[in-house]
Design a protein around this motif. Structure first.
Motif, mmCIF file in Angstrom:
data_model
loop_
_atom_site.group_PDB
_atom_site.id
_atom_site.type_symbol
_atom_site.label_atom_id
_atom_site.label_comp_id
_atom_site.label_asym_id
_atom_site.label_seq_id
_atom_site.Cartn_x
_atom_site.Cartn_y
_atom_site.Cartn_z
ATOM 1 N N SER A 129 1.763 -37.766 -12.431
ATOM 2 C CA SER A 129 0.656 -36.836 -12.208
ATOM 3 C C SER A 129 -0.592 -37.548 -11.722
ATOM 4 O O SER A 129 -1.235 -37.110 -10.757
ATOM 5 N N TRP A 130 -0.936 -38.659 -12.356
ATOM 6 C CA TRP A 130 -2.143 -39.356 -11.894
ATOM 7 C C TRP A 130 -1.900 -40.148 -10.611
ATOM 8 O O TRP A 130 -2.833 -40.365 -9.818
ATOM 9 N N TYR A 177 -9.273 -42.915 -8.156
ATOM 10 C CA TYR A 177 -9.668 -41.671 -8.834
ATOM 11 C C TYR A 177 -10.384 -41.976 -10.144
ATOM 12 O O TYR A 177 -11.343 -41.294 -10.530
ATOM 13 N N LYS A 178 -9.925 -43.025 -10.840
ATOM 14 C CA LYS A 178 -10.524 -43.399 -12.108
ATOM 15 C C LYS A 178 -11.871 -44.086 -11.902
ATOM 16 O O LYS A 178 -12.837 -43.851 -12.645
ATOM 17 N N GLU A 226 -14.546 -41.602 -11.415
ATOM 18 C CA GLU A 226 -15.036 -41.051 -12.680
ATOM 19 C C GLU A 226 -16.016 -42.001 -13.364
ATOM 20 O O GLU A 226 -16.943 -41.555 -14.054
ATOM 21 N N LYS A 246 5.438 -40.310 -16.880
ATOM 22 C CA LYS A 246 4.100 -39.813 -17.200
ATOM 23 C C LYS A 246 3.045 -40.265 -16.191
ATOM 24 O O LYS A 246 1.944 -39.705 -16.142
ATOM 25 N N ASP A 247 3.376 -41.276 -15.379
ATOM 26 C CA ASP A 247 2.416 -41.789 -14.391
ATOM 27 C C ASP A 247 2.365 -40.949 -13.122
ATOM 28 O O ASP A 247 1.454 -41.099 -12.310
ATOM 29 N N THR A 286 2.757 -49.266 -11.724
ATOM 30 C CA THR A 286 1.698 -48.676 -12.541
ATOM 31 C C THR A 286 1.697 -49.170 -13.983
ATOM 32 O O THR A 286 0.899 -48.702 -14.796
ATOM 33 N N LYS A 296 -2.581 -37.826 -7.934
ATOM 34 C CA LYS A 296 -4.036 -37.677 -7.859
ATOM 35 C C LYS A 296 -4.652 -38.859 -7.114
ATOM 36 O O LYS A 296 -5.570 -38.694 -6.294
ATOM 37 N N GLU A 297 -4.121 -40.034 -7.376
ATOM 38 C CA GLU A 297 -4.592 -41.237 -6.687
ATOM 39 C C GLU A 297 -4.271 -41.170 -5.200
ATOM 40 O O GLU A 297 -5.094 -41.554 -4.355
#
Length: 397
Positions: free
Chosen positions: A136-137, A83-84, A87, A133-134, A274, A140-141
């Motif tokens: 959410s992304w 995902y990153k 971007e 905190k990891d 992560t 997304k990944e």
């Protein structure tokens, strides 16, 4: 540059399975490959199969550079999440990079089967969230990978603990992964149609590029002439490239004592997380657990090597926190230098300032799959064929 220190498990286990001569005469050939680690071995394998005459030289005894220090995980994931990366370079290019790595795993499996060697085990890969905190992304990944077509499943925290026996905040389970022994795979690849065309302990001290070809000189005064030169020198490429393309890091690895029974974790999946730097685990065919990580910025070999004992204790503690039942006891530990690029992708192909040269630089944690991709691209280029993926890994990207 000293690329590793300590006691790499593969080197101790397998020793020196084959020997190669030191160059003692002049040579005129179509292609010279500098570097006989896993990258150089794969390039040679592809060139030989394409009918291209080539000679391989290495400054060390074969396999004693970064290859012997490799932990040999084969994953389609690169160091930058999909995902990153999307971007950073766009959806089409990012997805193509990930797909190439996925295909490379299958191709490596076919090569080992064709060569009749055992150094390939198909596995699944578990990528877990170290911190809340990891999550959410990481989700997304997961969606990004699923959209590309990878067989993935998202595990909530309770599912992860129930199925794999440790606590974390969630994970992506991928079907596409494998593990190997890069050191022995390298030797087996180099034996493919071996005809006294591989020379170790042969340091190149001078290289002259021209429009007509390349001329190399060895420290013993012998000359190699070639139409094309392939640099498969890994992290020592900083000696040849006059612009900054990679940051050097030191990673650490530990292998446990041998267990009497295989009671590790479900399916012996590859495990990584992560965190930055990330922790990674795998098993070995002879009932051991391998753990790696605790990376540091590389400054010099002496400083890197002094940390081996400290990192060994930390990595052993990391395993025992995840899996207390293992009672992980270190037996072999080592450190190695590796490289990281801004986008997690390797550098493959020509470099304009060095005519008639190609680079196979599989930087990052996914170096072996990148090396196969490099072998395919460089073979096409030497054969005069276009390759649609060249731009993705070029020095000008």
């Amino acid at each position: 540059m000293t690329l590793k220190a300590g006691y790499p498990f593969w080197l101790i286990k397998d020793g020196l399975p084959f020997t190669y001569p030191k160059l003692d005469h002049d040579i005129d050939t179509e292609v010279v490959i500098i570097g006989a680690g896993i990258s150089g071995a794969l390039v040679r394998y592809y060139l030989i199969n394409a009918g291209i005459n080539c000679v391989t030289v290495d400054a060390r005894t074969i396999g004693l550079g970064s290859t012997s220090a490799s932990t040999s995980l084969l994953q389609y994931e690169i160091d930058v999440p999909l995902y990153k990366l999307t971007e950073m370079i766009g959806k089409e290019k990012a997805e193509r990079a990930y797909k190439l790595c996925g295909e490379a795993i299958d191709k490596l499996g076919k090569i080992t089967k064709d060569r009749g060697v055992k150094y390939f085990e198909k596995k699944k890969s578990l990528y877990y969230a170290t911190f809340k905190k990891d999550v959410s992304w990481l989700k997304k990944e997961y969606e990004a990978r699923k959209d590309v077509g990878f067989k993935v499943r998202y595990l909530e925290a309770y599912e992860l603990e129930k199925e794999y026996g440790f606590k974390a905040y969630g994970a992506i389970l991928s079907d596409q992964a494998a593990q190997t022994n890069a050191y022995m795979l390298t030797h087996c690849l180099l034996q493919h149609e071996y005809d006294n065309d591989i020379y170790d302990r042969t340091e190149i001290t001078d290289i002259k590029h021209s429009k007509k070809g390349v001329v190399l000189k060895t420290e013993s005064g012998y000359t190699l002439k070639a139409k094309k030169l392939v640099y498969a020198t890994g992290y020592e490429v900083v000696d040849f490239i006059d612009k900054k393309i990679v940051d050097l890091l030191s990673t650490y690895a530990v292998v446990s004592e041998q267990y009497n029974e295989r009671d590790f974790w479900k399916d012996d999946v590859l495990i990584w997380n992560t965190a930055n730097p990330y922790l990674y685990l795998r098993t070995t065919p002879d009932n051991r657990v391998l753990v790696g990580g605790r990376d540091e910025n590389f400054s010099n070999p002496a400083k890197r090597d002094k940390l081996i004992n400290k990192k060994t204790k930390q990595l052993a503690s990391d395993v025992n926190k995840l899996f207390p039942h293992l009672k992980f006891k270190p037996e072999f530990s080592w450190t190695g230098t590796f490289g990281s690029t801004k986008d997690g992708l390797p550098y493959i192909g020509p470099y304009d300032r060095l005519p008639n040269s190609y680079f196979a630089l599989g930087f990052g944690g996914n170096g072996i799959t990148f090396s196969l991709i490099a072998a395919e691209i460089i073979t096409d280029l030497i054969l005069g064929k276009p390759n649609k993926d060249l731009e993705l890994f070029s020095f000008d990207r």
